[in-house]
Design an enzyme around this catalytic site. Sequence first.
Site, PDB file in Angstrom:
ATOM      1  N   GLY A 153     -16.264 -13.004   2.830  1.00 27.49           N
ATOM      2  CA  GLY A 153     -16.497 -11.681   2.241  1.00 27.49           C
ATOM      3  C   GLY A 153     -16.282 -11.704   0.747  1.00 27.49           C
TER       4      GLY A 153
ATOM      5  N   LYS B 188       0.805  -1.222   0.000  1.00 33.98           N
ATOM      6  CA  LYS B 188       0.000   0.000   0.000  1.00 33.98           C
ATOM      7  C   LYS B 188       0.839   1.274   0.000  1.00 33.98           C
ATOM      8  CE  LYS B 188      -4.601  -1.232   0.930  1.00 33.98           C
ATOM      9  NZ  LYS B 188      -4.562  -2.527   1.636  1.00 33.98           N
TER      10      LYS B 188
ATOM     11  N   SER C 252      -8.578   0.247   7.175  1.00 40.77           N
ATOM     12  CA  SER C 252      -8.507  -0.710   8.277  1.00 40.77           C
ATOM     13  C   SER C 252      -7.056  -0.927   8.671  1.00 40.77           C
ATOM     14  CB  SER C 252      -9.147  -2.035   7.871  1.00 40.77           C
ATOM     15  OG  SER C 252      -8.440  -2.588   6.797  1.00 40.77           O
TER      16      SER C 252
ATOM     17  N   SER D 276       0.995  -9.737  -0.118  1.00 43.14           N
ATOM     18  CA  SER D 276       0.712  -8.301  -0.106  1.00 43.14           C
ATOM     19  C   SER D 276       1.190  -7.558   1.128  1.00 43.14           C
ATOM     20  CB  SER D 276      -0.782  -8.092  -0.310  1.00 43.14           C
ATOM     21  OG  SER D 276      -1.514  -8.831   0.644  1.00 43.14           O
TER      22      SER D 276
ATOM     23  N   GLN E   5      -1.259   3.477   7.245  1.00 45.54           N
ATOM     24  CA  GLN E   5       0.196   3.606   7.442  1.00 45.54           C
ATOM     25  C   GLN E   5       0.868   4.113   6.181  1.00 45.54           C
ATOM     26  OE1 GLN E   5       2.360   0.413   9.540  1.00 45.54           O
ATOM     27  NE2 GLN E   5       0.357  -0.510   9.808  1.00 45.54           N
TER      28      GLN E   5
ATOM     29  N   GLY F 198      -7.734  -2.460  -5.595  1.00 42.30           N
ATOM     30  CA  GLY F 198      -6.664  -1.608  -6.124  1.00 42.30           C
ATOM     31  C   GLY F 198      -5.465  -2.422  -6.581  1.00 42.30           C
TER      32      GLY F 198
ATOM     33  N   GLY G 268      -9.158  -7.002  -1.830  1.00 39.20           N
ATOM     34  CA  GLY G 268     -10.045  -6.333  -0.871  1.00 39.20           C
ATOM     35  C   GLY G 268     -10.978  -5.463  -1.701  1.00 39.20           C
TER      36      GLY G 268
ATOM     37  N   GLU H 190     -10.150 -13.666  -2.425  1.00 38.27           N
ATOM     38  CA  GLU H 190     -10.700 -12.969  -1.260  1.00 38.27           C
ATOM     39  C   GLU H 190     -11.186 -13.985  -0.225  1.00 38.27           C
ATOM     40  OE1 GLU H 190     -13.883 -10.461  -2.668  1.00 38.27           O
ATOM     41  OE2 GLU H 190     -14.937 -12.138  -3.568  1.00 38.27           O
TER      42      GLU H 190
HETATM   43  C1  LIG Z   1      -5.265  -3.547   1.416  1.00 42.30           C
HETATM   44  C2  LIG Z   1      -4.675  -4.860   1.395  1.00 42.30           C
HETATM   45  C3  LIG Z   1      -5.099  -5.838   0.482  1.00 42.30           C
HETATM   46  C4  LIG Z   1      -6.241  -5.597  -0.478  1.00 42.30           C
HETATM   47  O1  LIG Z   1      -5.909  -4.582  -1.410  1.00 42.30           O
HETATM   48  P1  LIG Z   1      -7.036  -3.873  -2.260  1.00 42.30           P
HETATM   49  O2  LIG Z   1      -6.293  -2.933  -3.136  1.00 42.30           O
HETATM   50  O3  LIG Z   1      -7.971  -3.183  -1.319  1.00 42.30           O
HETATM   51  O4  LIG Z   1      -7.750  -4.948  -3.000  1.00 42.30           O
HETATM   52  C5  LIG Z   1      -4.452  -7.044   0.465  1.00 42.30           C
HETATM   53  N1  LIG Z   1      -3.448  -7.306   1.329  1.00 42.30           N
HETATM   54  C6  LIG Z   1      -3.012  -6.413   2.222  1.00 42.30           C
HETATM   55  C7  LIG Z   1      -1.895  -6.780   3.117  1.00 42.30           C
HETATM   56  C8  LIG Z   1      -3.606  -5.149   2.279  1.00 42.30           C
HETATM   57  O5  LIG Z   1      -3.160  -4.268   3.166  1.00 42.30           O
END
Ligand SMILES: *Cc1c(COP(=O)(O)O)cnc(C)c1O
Length: 323
Positions: free
Chosen positions: A210, A55, A80, A307, A85, A184, A181, A206
């Site tokens: 959810g 992110k 969330s 991620s 951060q 993005g 999520g 996912e």
């Molecule tokens: C936000 C996040 C996701 C999901 O990303 P999106 O762009 O909202 O689909 C997956 N893994 C981690 C660790 C995240 O922080």
Amino acid sequence: MSLVLPTYEDVASAAKTLKGVAHRTPVLTSATADRLTGAKVFFKCENLQRMGAFKFRGGYNAIANLSPEQRRAGVLTYSSGNHAQAIALAGKLLGVATTIIMPHDAPAAKKAATQEYGATVVSYDRYKQDREVVAREIQEKTGMAIIPPYDHLHVIAGQGTAALELLEDVGELDYLLVCLGGGGLLAGSALAASVLSPKCKVFGVEPEAGNDGQQSLRKGEVIRIEPPRSIADGALTLYLGQLTFGVIKQRVKDILTVTDPQLIATMKFFAERMKIVVEPTGCLGAAALMHGALPVEKGARVGVILSGGNVDLAAYAGFLTQS
Ligand SMILES: *Cc1c(COP(=O)(O)O)cnc(C)c1O
């Protein structure tokens, strides 16, 4: 209403903005993972990114693209955890004040880290309030620019740079598995793959509890769900964005789901075999591959984006010792 969807060029431009700022994270391989899946697996380790998740890429790219006037007014967002951060750290690096709206039950480690980066944190109840409404109320009073966690052109473009680097480093892939999520990361990854590995089949993954993304892709419209309960706290979004869904419906093959026990087993695999800490949400893509949600041909080249790695240590210890 005509939407301007992000393109591959936006991802390539984000890669230039992030050069020397974001880490070029390593791509790890594992003979055990290859043996268990029959594939050749490449793990893109965004758990080792600055602030512990991909992110940072989208957050930094979005703030870097604001006008000087917008930067002076400051940035507001809701998250969330990891996007919070990311915005807090990017704001600090770029000299922009940040305010973050966070759920009251966000993991303690994520809340604390956000405040340590110098952001102002405002809490809301995610079972009772819509965070976008809370954000707009604050925006009306302060004039701050809202940078949402996923439905934003420069956020999507920034997130796509992780897959761009992966494909630059290992070459073309048969499959790419991406945690989902709000979409993005998935939309950005699909844009990167569309040019750098056009035959690659891109899948989102996912939590089963959810599965709004899966429902949305199958229905052809964005479906909203009730707040889900899953240990994948970075993927508890209630709906995809208009921009992310626009890209996903054009470029993503399908959306798969995994269960919490599968996420825990995958987290243990990474700790025990690969010696890396991956948070529950970060295990989504890998869990789909390792637990059969996506059957692949023998020898297929599979990219998996890990991620993030931000998990409360006490919670992590609990996951690792569950049998
Ligand atoms: C936000 C996040 C996701 C999901 O990303 P999106 O762009 O909202 O689909 C997956 N893994 C981690 C660790 C995240 O922080």
